[in-house]
Design a protein around this motif. Structure first.
Motif, PDB file in Angstrom:
ATOM      1  N   ILE A  86       3.840  -2.760  13.681  1.00 36.82           N
ATOM      2  CA  ILE A  86       3.646  -4.180  13.986  1.00 36.82           C
ATOM      3  C   ILE A  86       3.311  -4.927  12.705  1.00 36.82           C
ATOM      4  CG2 ILE A  86       2.281  -5.849  15.313  1.00 36.82           C
ATOM      5  CD1 ILE A  86       1.496  -3.387  17.105  1.00 36.82           C
ATOM      6  N   HIS A  87       3.895  -6.108  12.545  1.00 30.69           N
ATOM      7  CA  HIS A  87       3.473  -7.006  11.469  1.00 30.69           C
ATOM      8  C   HIS A  87       3.000  -8.307  12.097  1.00 30.69           C
ATOM      9  CE1 HIS A  87       3.702 -10.085   8.350  1.00 30.69           C
ATOM     10  NE2 HIS A  87       3.458  -9.113   7.509  1.00 30.69           N
ATOM     11  N   SER A  88       1.895  -8.845  11.582  1.00 27.32           N
ATOM     12  CA  SER A  88       1.344 -10.071  12.150  1.00 27.32           C
ATOM     13  C   SER A  88       0.799 -10.966  11.048  1.00 27.32           C
ATOM     14  CB  SER A  88       0.206  -9.740  13.130  1.00 27.32           C
ATOM     15  OG  SER A  88      -0.487 -10.912  13.520  1.00 27.32           O
ATOM     16  N   ILE A  89       0.723 -12.266  11.346  1.00 22.04           N
ATOM     17  CA  ILE A  89      -0.004 -13.172  10.473  1.00 22.04           C
ATOM     18  C   ILE A  89      -1.461 -12.719  10.421  1.00 22.04           C
ATOM     19  CG2 ILE A  89       1.508 -15.145  10.793  1.00 22.04           C
ATOM     20  CD1 ILE A  89      -0.532 -16.153  12.888  1.00 22.04           C
ATOM     21  N   THR A  90      -2.102 -12.960   9.283  1.00 22.99           N
ATOM     22  CA  THR A  90      -3.430 -12.405   9.035  1.00 22.99           C
ATOM     23  C   THR A  90      -4.467 -12.858  10.059  1.00 22.99           C
ATOM     24  OG1 THR A  90      -2.920 -12.341   6.679  1.00 22.99           O
ATOM     25  CG2 THR A  90      -5.235 -12.140   7.299  1.00 22.99           C
ATOM     26  N   LEU A 138      -0.704  -6.812   7.956  1.00 18.62           N
ATOM     27  CA  LEU A 138      -1.056  -8.228   8.062  1.00 18.62           C
ATOM     28  C   LEU A 138      -0.743  -8.941   6.746  1.00 18.62           C
ATOM     29  CD1 LEU A 138      -4.611  -7.857   9.680  1.00 18.62           C
ATOM     30  CD2 LEU A 138      -2.431  -8.108  10.862  1.00 18.62           C
ATOM     31  N   SER A 139      -0.166 -10.122   6.848  1.00 17.32           N
ATOM     32  CA  SER A 139       0.051 -10.960   5.672  1.00 17.32           C
ATOM     33  C   SER A 139       0.431 -12.350   6.137  1.00 17.32           C
ATOM     34  CB  SER A 139       1.150 -10.383   4.768  1.00 17.32           C
ATOM     35  OG  SER A 139       2.430 -10.566   5.351  1.00 17.32           O
ATOM     36  N   GLN A 140       0.495 -13.278   5.198  1.00 20.25           N
ATOM     37  CA  GLN A 140       0.892 -14.644   5.515  1.00 20.25           C
ATOM     38  C   GLN A 140       2.399 -14.842   5.442  1.00 20.25           C
ATOM     39  OE1 GLN A 140      -2.119 -15.058   6.810  1.00 20.25           O
ATOM     40  NE2 GLN A 140      -1.867 -17.220   6.349  1.00 20.25           N
ATOM     41  N   ARG A 141       3.094 -13.917   4.818  1.00 21.07           N
ATOM     42  CA  ARG A 141       4.539 -14.079   4.659  1.00 21.07           C
ATOM     43  C   ARG A 141       5.275 -13.636   5.909  1.00 21.07           C
ATOM     44  NH1 ARG A 141       7.396  -9.450   3.490  1.00 21.07           N
ATOM     45  NH2 ARG A 141       6.122  -7.548   3.436  1.00 21.07           N
ATOM     46  N   HIS A 142       6.539 -14.031   5.978  1.00 20.81           N
ATOM     47  CA  HIS A 142       7.388 -13.610   7.094  1.00 20.81           C
ATOM     48  C   HIS A 142       8.301 -12.488   6.598  1.00 20.81           C
ATOM     49  CE1 HIS A 142       9.474 -14.008  10.926  1.00 20.81           C
ATOM     50  NE2 HIS A 142      10.604 -13.876  10.249  1.00 20.81           N
ATOM     51  N   PRO A 143       8.085 -11.251   7.015  1.00 22.94           N
ATOM     52  CA  PRO A 143       8.848 -10.133   6.456  1.00 22.94           C
ATOM     53  C   PRO A 143      10.240 -10.023   7.059  1.00 22.94           C
ATOM     54  CG  PRO A 143       7.398  -9.324   8.167  1.00 22.94           C
ATOM     55  CD  PRO A 143       7.125 -10.811   8.043  1.00 22.94           C
TER      56      PRO A 143
END
Length: 311
Positions: free
Chosen positions: A96-100, A127-132
């Motif tokens: 899963i990737h999500s905004i922080t 988690l990060s602010q970017r859109h992967p």
């Protein structure tokens, strides 16, 4: 030559005792069975069976190869069963990737509850602010905020809505005064939360009329939790998404300013590659989010609506 099929035929010949019996059990011709075994021996450059008019016997090489074949075919069958059942039983690694802000505020506890419901799933969260790039980076699900989504081949499920509010520390307002209108913000130290959706400006909608406020450069950050801490220390007025503001408002470290305004409304989307043959762990995670996240967000937003504010 289909090596796996030839191996299956070879094992079946040994188990059945004759080419004809093996052919009947596999619903193919005796000639096909004989051809596949011969091609297998030719490919291996080894004789596997001793043939006579009355019986078949394994060579020494054939005995060793038979054991390997049984092991390989069992693993292939197990892998096939696991893959074909992936849409039925949630298991394996869920990436899963999500905004922080969402990850730190809500997804941790939700992941615990999901794991209790589906214990065979291992969750890997980034988690990060970017859109992967979902496909290139190998994520199963990406959670992202957007007003509208660009056209793509990805499947998007809308999960819930999020908005932002203006906040400040009581100590700051005691010292510098309380803004009564949007225009009053020009006389205050407004801190800049760098927003990938709305950019640097604060966009107000005042009775259908859009008004922009440009925060100063005194402090800029791209993570909402860091902004909340800085504002709570009295540095200035900030704009925070509801899921971050709620905790600070509940603790009293921040209060709402201009509480009649909701800014930067947007939706949270779950993105994944395809509806076809959807893996059970992806399907159940998205269903779980659509069930639980709106309830959690309503709880946060109730705190915002009932919190102490200064006007």
């Amino acid at each position: 030559m289909d090596v796996l099929q030839a191996m299956r035929v070879f094992v079946q010949v040994v188990d059945c005792g004759t080419f004809t019996a093996a052919a009947n059990s596999m619903n193919i011709s005796t000639a096909q069975v004989s051809r596949l075994v011969s091609e297998l021996e030719s490919d291996l450059q080894a004789r596997l069976l001793q043939r006579s008019t009355r019986r078949l016997g394994l060579t020494e090489v054939g005995e060793r190869y038979l054991e390997r074949c049984r092991s390989v075919l069992a693993q292939v069958d197990e892998a096939s069963a696991e893959a074909s059942g992936a849409h039925l039983v949630p298991k394996g690694r869920l990436r899963i990737h999500s905004i922080t802000a969402l990850g730190t505020q809500l997804l941790g506890p939700l992941a615990v509850r999901y794991g209790e419901r589906f214990p065979e799933v291992n969750i890997e969260m980034s988690l990060s602010q970017r859109h992967p790039d979902l496909l290139e980076e190998g994520h199963d699900v990406v959670l992202t905020l957007a007003r509208t989504l660009p056209d793509s081949e990805l499947v998007a499920q809308q999960v819930c809505d999020i908005y932002s509010v203006v906040c400040a520390a009581p100590a700051y307002l005691d010292k510098y005064g309380i803004p009564k209108s949007i225009g009053d913000l020009e006389n205050h130290r407004c801190l800049q939360l760098i927003d990938p959706v709305f950019g640097e400006s604060w966009l107000f909608n005042d009775n259908g009329v859009e008004q922009r406020v440009q925060p100063g450069k005194i402090f800029q950050v791209n993570v909402a939790e860091a902004m909340a801490q800085t504002a709570a220390a009295g540095m200035g007025i900030c704009l925070l998404p509801d899921l971050v503001a709620a905790k600070a408002l509940q603790q009293g470290t921040l209060v709402r300013v201009l509480p009649q305004h909701r800014l930067h409304e947007r939706s949270l989307y779950a993105l994944y590659p395809s509806r076809r043959y959807l893996d059970a762990k992806v399907r159940t995670w998205i269903e779980f989010l659509k069930e639980e996240l709106p309830k959690a967000m309503r709880s946060h937003q109730a705190i915002l609506e009932n919190a102490l504010f200064w006007a």
